[in-house]
Each structure stands twice: as C-alpha cells, then as structure tokens.
Design a protein around this motif. Structure first.
Motif, mmCIF file in Angstrom:
data_model
loop_
_atom_site.group_PDB
_atom_site.id
_atom_site.type_symbol
_atom_site.label_atom_id
_atom_site.label_comp_id
_atom_site.label_asym_id
_atom_site.label_seq_id
_atom_site.Cartn_x
_atom_site.Cartn_y
_atom_site.Cartn_z
ATOM 1 N N ARG A 134 -20.666 3.492 3.036
ATOM 2 C CA ARG A 134 -19.849 2.318 3.353
ATOM 3 C C ARG A 134 -19.170 2.484 4.700
ATOM 4 O O ARG A 134 -18.715 3.586 5.054
ATOM 5 N N LEU A 135 -19.093 1.384 5.432
ATOM 6 C CA LEU A 135 -18.340 1.328 6.687
ATOM 7 C C LEU A 135 -16.905 0.927 6.343
ATOM 8 O O LEU A 135 -16.598 -0.257 6.198
ATOM 9 N N ILE A 136 -16.040 1.920 6.175
ATOM 10 C CA ILE A 136 -14.666 1.660 5.766
ATOM 11 C C ILE A 136 -13.817 2.882 6.122
ATOM 12 O O ILE A 136 -14.309 4.014 6.107
ATOM 13 N N ILE B 63 -5.253 12.847 5.442
ATOM 14 C CA ILE B 63 -5.099 13.764 4.314
ATOM 15 C C ILE B 63 -4.361 13.094 3.161
ATOM 16 O O ILE B 63 -4.713 13.279 1.982
ATOM 17 N N ARG B 64 -3.356 12.295 3.467
ATOM 18 C CA ARG B 64 -2.652 11.581 2.399
ATOM 19 C C ARG B 64 -3.595 10.626 1.676
ATOM 20 O O ARG B 64 -3.576 10.506 0.443
ATOM 21 N N ALA B 65 -4.449 9.952 2.433
ATOM 22 C CA ALA B 65 -5.422 9.045 1.823
ATOM 23 C C ALA B 65 -6.434 9.819 0.987
ATOM 24 O O ALA B 65 -6.814 9.383 -0.117
ATOM 25 N N CYS B 66 -6.866 10.971 1.484
ATOM 26 C CA CYS B 66 -7.809 11.805 0.730
ATOM 27 C C CYS B 66 -7.219 12.202 -0.616
ATOM 28 O O CYS B 66 -7.882 12.129 -1.659
ATOM 29 N N MET C 189 0.863 -1.190 0.000
ATOM 30 C CA MET C 189 0.000 0.000 0.000
ATOM 31 C C MET C 189 0.893 1.231 0.000
ATOM 32 O O MET C 189 1.517 1.542 1.011
ATOM 33 N N SER C 190 1.010 1.915 -1.085
ATOM 34 C CA SER C 190 1.977 2.981 -1.252
ATOM 35 C C SER C 190 1.715 4.147 -0.310
ATOM 36 O O SER C 190 0.662 4.758 -0.320
ATOM 37 N N GLY C 191 2.734 4.454 0.527
ATOM 38 C CA GLY C 191 2.688 5.632 1.369
ATOM 39 C C GLY C 191 1.828 5.516 2.602
ATOM 40 O O GLY C 191 1.788 6.417 3.424
ATOM 41 N N ILE C 192 1.096 4.423 2.781
ATOM 42 C CA ILE C 192 0.211 4.281 3.929
ATOM 43 C C ILE C 192 0.458 2.928 4.573
ATOM 44 O O ILE C 192 0.306 1.893 3.935
ATOM 45 N N ASP C 193 0.851 2.955 5.819
ATOM 46 C CA ASP C 193 1.182 1.738 6.545
ATOM 47 C C ASP C 193 -0.065 1.166 7.209
ATOM 48 O O ASP C 193 -0.872 1.889 7.804
ATOM 49 N N GLN C 194 -0.259 -0.147 7.100
ATOM 50 C CA GLN C 194 -1.448 -0.788 7.657
ATOM 51 C C GLN C 194 -1.546 -0.588 9.165
ATOM 52 O O GLN C 194 -2.635 -0.437 9.728
ATOM 53 N N THR C 195 -0.405 -0.555 9.852
ATOM 54 C CA THR C 195 -0.411 -0.324 11.299
ATOM 55 C C THR C 195 -0.985 1.045 11.620
ATOM 56 O O THR C 195 -1.746 1.217 12.577
ATOM 57 N N ALA D 158 -6.655 2.559 -0.743
ATOM 58 C CA ALA D 158 -5.960 1.409 -1.323
ATOM 59 C C ALA D 158 -6.837 0.701 -2.354
ATOM 60 O O ALA D 158 -6.340 0.168 -3.352
ATOM 61 N N GLU D 159 -8.157 0.733 -2.129
ATOM 62 C CA GLU D 159 -9.106 0.030 -3.004
ATOM 63 C C GLU D 159 -9.488 0.841 -4.242
ATOM 64 O O GLU D 159 -9.653 0.281 -5.325
#
Length: 243
Positions: free
Chosen positions: A110-112, A144-147, A1-7, A119-120
């Motif tokens: 959606r609940l997400i 913000i990075r995800a946005c 997942m580029s730039g975003i860590d799952q933790t 990522a999706e």
C-alpha cells in the motif's frame, strides 16, 4: 488521532529521499545493483526477526518496504499475511510485480504513511519491521510511535538504522559510498544517523521495551556481512509492545 498530529504526518516525508529511491526503483531486485547490500544482509535480518518473533502464521507489516526485498522474504516464512508500505509509488509497483512473478500470494502493498495506517489499523499486526528507513525521515520518533500503535500488545517491533559517530561516517559514507561504492553517493546524511541511546529513548517513549540488539559489520575482503555485539555502525533492535 491519538498522540499523532496530522501536521507532523504531512511534514514527516522527505520528498528528496523519495525521489532518490524512485530513480533506482527498477533495480530493486538486481542483486548486483546499488541494492546489493540489502540483498546481502537480508538473511541476517530474517534470522534476527524470526528468532524472536517466529514469523509463521503471523500478521506482519514492513514499514518503508521499498521494492519488497524483506517483505517478500518474510512472506516466504509462512506468514498469515504480510503487508509492505512505502511512500515511493515506483518502488511499490516493482514490489507488486515481483510478488506476482514469484506467486507470493500472502503479501500486499500500500502507498500510505505509517502514521496514517496507525490511525486506520491500530493494534492490527503481530510483527512490524522498519529497516533502514528511520535515517531517511525528518522525525523518526513520530514513525516509532506509529509503529508501536500498529502492533498488538505483546507483539514485536524490529528497527534498524545507523549509529552517529566518526566510525559510522567513515564506514557508511566515506567507504561505502565513495571508496567501495557499495551504495550510490548521497544515499545517507550523517546528521540523520541515530545513536542507540537516542533510539532506545524514542522506543521507551512510544511504549516499546527493548529485548535485544545486534550490530552488523562488513568485511571488504570477503565481501560478507556478519553479526557483531558492537552497535557502532549498522545496528538492529528487537522490541516488545507493552501489554
């Protein structure tokens, strides 16, 4: 997942905040309830968003949508499709029910988390809003990075939050929560408020270009909100995604 860590994703949800809003979920669409301020500022938010992004026929995402007050209103502007996401399941149930009652067919929920959706569905939306949400998460920069990742190049990201200073503490917490009782006590934590300089830095790091900013001010005598050029309490940013 580029730039975003799952933790980071797993840690970037404050369950106490989720529980706080879930307990009030049934009141989202009561314009005289604790959510009255959101209903009152919604026309101003819509004007600011639509002036820049022109919502008609756009694909729109509302991050931290709660009961869908802004989400559904944007859909009524003639969007091609509007999605609202939140981590509070009770609030989403209210949003879905209200959309059915009003026959708002171009909206879905959606609940997400925003990080998981990024990522999706990278670069899937023309317009993204994230209003009154950043001050309720442990790591707003990750949001913000995800946005930014979710929006097409050249698209729009709209953010709103509260500035962190003495005036915002007095107005947003002492006055709004304790004296005027506009919102429930404990709604906000002043330590989590974000200065415009901090938010601008997060946006730049995420590849967003700030195009406009506006503050909101409340008159306790007229009980009305209006725009202001001062960003010292509530404020909004309009940002473009770099091409």
């Amino acid at each position: 997942m580029s730039g975003i860590d799952q933790t980071q994703i797993n840690a970037n949800v404050d369950h106490a905040e989720i529980d706080k809003f879930s307990a009030l979920a049934h009141k989202w669409w009561d314009k005289d309830s604790e959510f009255k301020p959101l209903h009152d500022i919604n026309p101003l938010r819509l004007f600011f968003i639509n002036r820049h992004a022109s919502l008609k026929n756009k694909t729109v995402l509302d991050v931290g949508c709660g009961g869908g007050i802004l989400t559904e209103a944007m859909a009524h502007y003639g969007t091609k499709q509007t999605m609202g996401i939140d981590m509070a399941e009770k609030s989403l149930k209210i949003a879905k029910l209200h959309a059915l009652e009003t026959q708002t067919n171009n909206v879905n929920y959606r609940l997400i988390s925003v990080e998981d959706l990024a990522a999706e569905m990278p670069a899937a939306f023309d317009v993204l809003t994230c209003m009154e949400m950043l001050e309720h998460v442990p790591d707003p920069a990750t949001v913000i990075r995800a946005c930014a990742k979710l929006v097409k190049p050249g698209g729009w990201v709209f953010l709103s939050t509260l500035n962190r200073n003495i005036k915002s503490y007095l107005q947003a917490i002492v006055a709004a929560e304790h004296l005027l009782r506009l919102v429930p006590k404990g709604t906000h934590d002043h330590k989590r408020f974000i200065t415009p300089a901090e938010l601008a830095r997060m946006c730049r790091t995420a590849g967003l270009i700030t195009a406009d900013s506006k503050g909101l001010t409340y008159n306790p005598i007229t009980r009305q909100y209006r725009f202001t050029d001062r960003l010292d309490v509530n404020y909004m940013l309009a940002c473009r995604v770099g091409c």
